[in-house]
Design a protein around this motif. Sequence first.
Motif, PDB file in Angstrom:
ATOM      1  N   ASP A  34      25.209  41.429  69.632  1.00 39.20           N
ATOM      2  CA  ASP A  34      25.660  40.590  70.743  1.00 39.20           C
ATOM      3  C   ASP A  34      25.686  39.201  70.117  1.00 39.20           C
ATOM      4  O   ASP A  34      26.362  39.005  69.112  1.00 39.20           O
ATOM      5  N   ASN A  35      24.947  38.238  70.628  1.00 37.99           N
ATOM      6  CA  ASN A  35      24.778  36.994  69.880  1.00 37.99           C
ATOM      7  C   ASN A  35      23.868  37.260  68.683  1.00 37.99           C
ATOM      8  O   ASN A  35      24.019  36.673  67.621  1.00 37.99           O
ATOM      9  N   GLN A  36      22.921  38.171  68.857  1.00 41.12           N
ATOM     10  CA  GLN A  36      22.017  38.598  67.799  1.00 41.12           C
ATOM     11  C   GLN A  36      22.392  40.016  67.380  1.00 41.12           C
ATOM     12  O   GLN A  36      23.116  40.711  68.074  1.00 41.12           O
ATOM     13  N   SER A  37      21.844  40.442  66.253  1.00 39.71           N
ATOM     14  CA  SER A  37      22.053  41.822  65.831  1.00 39.71           C
ATOM     15  C   SER A  37      21.240  42.757  66.718  1.00 39.71           C
ATOM     16  O   SER A  37      20.291  42.326  67.390  1.00 39.71           O
ATOM     17  N   PHE A  38      21.590  44.031  66.723  1.00 43.78           N
ATOM     18  CA  PHE A  38      20.814  45.013  67.486  1.00 43.78           C
ATOM     19  C   PHE A  38      19.348  44.984  67.070  1.00 43.78           C
ATOM     20  O   PHE A  38      18.448  45.074  67.903  1.00 43.78           O
ATOM     21  N   ASP A  39      19.102  44.885  65.765  1.00 36.89           N
ATOM     22  CA  ASP A  39      17.722  44.883  65.275  1.00 36.89           C
ATOM     23  C   ASP A  39      16.947  43.672  65.801  1.00 36.89           C
ATOM     24  O   ASP A  39      15.779  43.789  66.181  1.00 36.89           O
ATOM     25  N   GLU A  40      17.595  42.510  65.822  1.00 35.41           N
ATOM     26  CA  GLU A  40      16.941  41.302  66.335  1.00 35.41           C
ATOM     27  C   GLU A  40      16.663  41.428  67.831  1.00 35.41           C
ATOM     28  O   GLU A  40      15.594  41.035  68.314  1.00 35.41           O
ATOM     29  N   ILE A  41      17.631  41.961  68.570  1.00 36.10           N
ATOM     30  CA  ILE A  41      17.451  42.145  70.010  1.00 36.10           C
ATOM     31  C   ILE A  41      16.279  43.081  70.285  1.00 36.10           C
ATOM     32  O   ILE A  41      15.411  42.793  71.115  1.00 36.10           O
ATOM     33  N   LEU A  42      16.244  44.198  69.563  1.00 39.65           N
ATOM     34  CA  LEU A  42      15.167  45.170  69.757  1.00 39.65           C
ATOM     35  C   LEU A  42      13.817  44.571  69.393  1.00 39.65           C
ATOM     36  O   LEU A  42      12.828  44.753  70.117  1.00 39.65           O
ATOM     37  N   GLN A  43      13.764  43.838  68.297  1.00 39.68           N
ATOM     38  CA  GLN A  43      12.506  43.218  67.872  1.00 39.68           C
ATOM     39  C   GLN A  43      12.016  42.212  68.916  1.00 39.68           C
ATOM     40  O   GLN A  43      10.822  42.162  69.234  1.00 39.68           O
ATOM     41  N   ASN A  44      12.929  41.410  69.455  1.00 41.68           N
ATOM     42  CA  ASN A  44      12.546  40.420  70.473  1.00 41.68           C
ATOM     43  C   ASN A  44      12.026  41.083  71.737  1.00 41.68           C
ATOM     44  O   ASN A  44      11.114  40.567  72.396  1.00 41.68           O
TER      45      ASN A  44
END
Length: 224
Positions: A34-44
């Motif tokens: 999205d604005n972030q990668s899937f991995d970043e979104i999941l980590q957040n």
Amino acid sequence: MQVLPALFMGCIMFSGAWFFDLEKNLRARGLDSDNQSFDEILQNLQSYKICLPDEFASHCIYVILAGGFSQITAKKIHKKIMGFLLEYGADFDVLIQIFNNKNKINAVCKIWENRHNFCHDYYALNALDEKLKYLQKLPHIGKITANHLARNLGENIVKYDVWIQRLGVKYIGENLEIDNSKLNPEIKQACDKMFAHLAQETGLPIGYIDVVLWRSLQQGLIKL
């Protein structure tokens, strides 16, 4: 012409296998962001962090810019605007040349100029409902946009945009009328049931499930 693989052979719609096939295909095609990668979104979503004012403002500005535009376009404009803001500050006359939308650039300037107060006041709240109501009061942030922003800030919440509403209606198998300007409580309930089911099937946060489903719908991997 790219030939897409045959998707979801043997997978039942709304099953865990179906969801993980969607995620796998998005990642394989480089569409896992999205604005972030899937991995970043999941980590957040799995490990909540508090943003500093500049990062908080950046998230706000992205969802303001993203409304009505493709993700690719929104990310390009967002990168240019954030680059300018970080170096020179909120200069309306220059920013309007980067993105010619007076209302949105006014909102961008207000967000940036007040980012310290907005960020502090947001994180001073504890209840998710209070946070959502607060975000809805920020310049150019509406109800659905507030959910999008909250999710990008690490709150485990879904966006309820028109794509997700259509999928929620399909999940319960009923013919409910969708009005994207006003979320029908019955449709919201249908979406919530769908997300609860998929969270149980996958063990993943609903906020992450939301972004994978939304991207799959937008890219035509899910046919309604």
